[in-house]
Design an enzyme around this catalytic site. Structure first.
Site, PDB file in Angstrom:
ATOM      1  N   GLY A 118       0.875  -1.581  -0.216  1.00 45.88           N
ATOM      2  CA  GLY A 118      -0.033   0.098   0.213  1.00 45.88           C
ATOM      3  C   GLY A 118       1.111   1.142  -0.026  1.00 45.88           C
ATOM      4  N   ARG A 168      -9.062   4.025 -14.199  1.00 45.05           N
ATOM      5  CA  ARG A 168      -8.753   4.663 -13.279  1.00 45.05           C
ATOM      6  C   ARG A 168      -9.810   5.544 -13.412  1.00 45.05           C
ATOM      7  NH1 ARG A 168      -4.687   6.291 -11.220  1.00 45.05           N
ATOM      8  NH2 ARG A 168      -5.272   5.122  -8.550  1.00 45.05           N
ATOM      9  N   PRO A 223       4.329  -4.766  -1.164  1.00 46.35           N
ATOM     10  CA  PRO A 223       4.472  -3.601  -2.569  1.00 46.35           C
ATOM     11  C   PRO A 223       3.713  -3.906  -3.864  1.00 46.35           C
ATOM     12  CG  PRO A 223       6.752  -4.365  -2.560  1.00 46.35           C
ATOM     13  CD  PRO A 223       5.869  -5.799  -1.713  1.00 46.35           C
ATOM     14  N   GLY A 224       2.899  -3.180  -4.665  1.00 41.91           N
ATOM     15  CA  GLY A 224       2.503  -3.767  -5.586  1.00 41.91           C
ATOM     16  C   GLY A 224       2.797  -2.267  -6.579  1.00 41.91           C
ATOM     17  N   ARG A 225       1.661  -0.863  -6.384  1.00 49.03           N
ATOM     18  CA  ARG A 225       1.960  -0.065  -6.942  1.00 49.03           C
ATOM     19  C   ARG A 225       3.142   0.282  -6.868  1.00 49.03           C
ATOM     20  NH1 ARG A 225      -2.882   3.617  -7.085  1.00 49.03           N
ATOM     21  NH2 ARG A 225      -3.670   1.327  -5.355  1.00 49.03           N
ATOM     22  N   TYR A 278      -1.737  -0.891 -11.996  1.00 44.29           N
ATOM     23  CA  TYR A 278      -3.591  -0.735 -12.105  1.00 44.29           C
ATOM     24  C   TYR A 278      -4.137  -0.018 -13.006  1.00 44.29           C
ATOM     25  CZ  TYR A 278      -2.624  -2.448  -7.411  1.00 44.29           C
ATOM     26  OH  TYR A 278      -2.574  -3.208  -6.492  1.00 44.29           O
ATOM     27  N   TYR A 290     -12.220   6.078 -10.143  1.00 49.09           N
ATOM     28  CA  TYR A 290     -12.437   5.978  -9.038  1.00 49.09           C
ATOM     29  C   TYR A 290     -12.113   7.933  -8.636  1.00 49.09           C
ATOM     30  CZ  TYR A 290      -9.595   1.981  -8.275  1.00 49.09           C
ATOM     31  OH  TYR A 290      -9.953   0.044  -8.131  1.00 49.09           O
ATOM     32  N   CYS A 331     -18.215   4.043 -25.804  1.00 49.94           N
ATOM     33  CA  CYS A 331     -19.431   4.630 -25.862  1.00 49.94           C
ATOM     34  C   CYS A 331     -20.882   5.180 -24.842  1.00 49.94           C
ATOM     35  CB  CYS A 331     -20.748   4.553 -26.974  1.00 49.94           C
ATOM     36  SG  CYS A 331     -21.924   4.723 -27.065  1.00 49.94           S
ATOM     37  N   GLU A 332     -19.437   5.744 -24.016  1.00 48.73           N
ATOM     38  CA  GLU A 332     -19.984   5.671 -22.477  1.00 48.73           C
ATOM     39  C   GLU A 332     -19.465   7.802 -22.099  1.00 48.73           C
ATOM     40  OE1 GLU A 332     -22.019   4.108 -20.331  1.00 48.73           O
ATOM     41  OE2 GLU A 332     -21.359   1.979 -21.265  1.00 48.73           O
TER      42      GLU A 332
END
Length: 402
Positions: free
Chosen positions: A226, A299, A261-263, A357, A303, A328-329
């Site tokens: 995180g 993202r 850890p990732g991000r 991500y 978010y 188309c959104e």
């Protein structure tokens, strides 16, 4: 980041993701070195970016893997991460996933509910195996992050409270098919304040001491991941201070520290590059329309996430606009009310901090093929995932047409 985005666009077309593998090495090494005084395992969170070449690069550096599906476990094994460095987490594991994890003999299954522990015990008994167990404790600590990526409060679906965890560890101790091996907490993602992490680890460390008093000895303490990165102007947690704060509250406990850890490792390594198709004006509103879309990088739509955006052209007049894609959104946007220069057809747009991500959350919505992924290392580029073709998209359907 010294990457020639225009040369890559000519070579691989757009849109594409590019990852700086030298940056990935730097981030991994920095975090590993922060824990050099203690036994530690940096278990990369595969969900952040699961490209096999990315995971292989980290395997070569000595990383383990934190996985949240059996598919991610198999990705880690495919590129050579040893089974004894793999943790299987996630709040909803199927019976088949649990069975495969036990047969693959990974380091431990990170259990998130009493019901899940019961299923693991039943399946381990059926297989005649002993399941190494870690329990995810929910310390009810506010991580001070986006509510969608908060995981450490009782209102979140993850983990169990302290009292439930104690009962589960006692169940493990009394079972011939369960081995209490580790303990885990993870309060959220994109964390930029140290105190919530320290508070959460202290709660878990105190539980470890209580378990030790009743003869339940653990070997691993997973402090989660995180750690945040810079998207805009965030003030980040210093990795040395992060490690020291964890070591301080673990005083007297002889446990291997696991960090996932990732991000932190891959987020700022990646850039999503797209090109301008047109500009249009609706009333007083300017729209810059690019060939990338929300199916490629969701993202901002999901978010309301901020990414630094740069138009790679000569200096032109800036004005307010929305940067949008072809899907188309109405939610298909990368930024709203952003100041960008006047653009021309085929101008490139770089969307930064997209290494985590980004591609892993992409989809084929509107029958759009997922984009190419490129690695750059020591100044050299290489393709690490080819762009999907229409034939790829229909491959699992075409035989069933009547």
């Amino acid at each position: 980041m010294n990457i020639d985005f225009k040369a890559l666009a000519q070579k691989y077309q757009t849109p594409y993701y590019v990852y700086d593998f030298d940056h990935i090495t730097k981030q991994y090494t920095e975090l590993k070195e922060s824990f050099r005084a203690r036994k530690s395992l940096i278990a990369y969170a595969v969900k952040a970016n699961s490209n096999l070449s990315v995971v292989k690069h980290l395997a070569n550096l000595g990383a383990g893997a934190d996985c949240v599906s059996i598919g991610e476990v198999r990705r880690a094994l495919t590129v050579g991460i040893p089974s004894y460095k793999i943790i299987f987490s996630g709040v909803g594991k199927s019976d088949d996933e649990i069975k495969q994890a036990l047969e693959l003999d990974i380091l431990m299954i990170n259990v998130e509910s009493a019901a899940e522990l019961n299923r693991v015990e039943i399946i381990a008994k059926e297989l005649g195996k002993v399941a190494r167990i870690s329990i995810r404790v929910n310390p009810n600590i506010d991580p001070k992050t986006h509510p969608y990526i908060s995981t450490g409060l009782h209102e979140n679906k993850f983990g169990v409270d302290i009292d439930t965890a104690k009962r589960m560890y006692i169940q493990c101790k009394n079972s011939e098919f369960l081995e209490p091996t580790g303990i885990h907490c993870h309060i959220g993602s994109q964390l930029t304040e140290l105190q919530p992490i320290k508070d959460a680890v202290k709660i878990v460390a105190d539980l470890v001491r209580n378990l030790k008093a009743i003869k339940i000895e653990l070997s691993f303490m997973d402090v989660g991941g995180g750690l945040g990165i810079v998207y805009d102007d965030e003030k980040l947690i210093d990795t040395y201070e992060y490690a020291q704060s964890i070591l301080d509250v673990m005083f007297g406990l002889d446990l291997t520290i696991v960090c996932e850890p990732g991000r932190f490792i891959v987020g700022n390594s990646g850039v999503f590059v797209t090109k301008v198709l047109y500009e249009k004006i609706n009333g007083n509103k300017r729209f810059v329309i690019v060939d990338g879309a929300m199916n490629d990088l969701i993202r901002p739509a999901l978010y309301g996430a901020y990414h630094k955006i740069e138009v790679l052209n000569e200096n032109r007049d800036f004005s307010d606009c929305n940067l949008v894609g072809p899907v188309c959104e109405s939610g298909d946007f990368f930024a709203k009310n952003i100041e960008l220069p006047v653009t021309c057809h085929n101008d490139l747009v770089a969307i930064y901090s997209a290494g985590a991500y980004g591609f892993t959350m992409s989809s084929n919505y509107n029958t759009r093929g997922r984009v190419a992924e490129i690695a750059v290392e020591n100044g050299n580029d290489r393709l690490i995932r080819r762009r999907e073709s229409f034939e790829d998209l229909i491959a699992h359907e075409i035989e069933f047409i009547k």
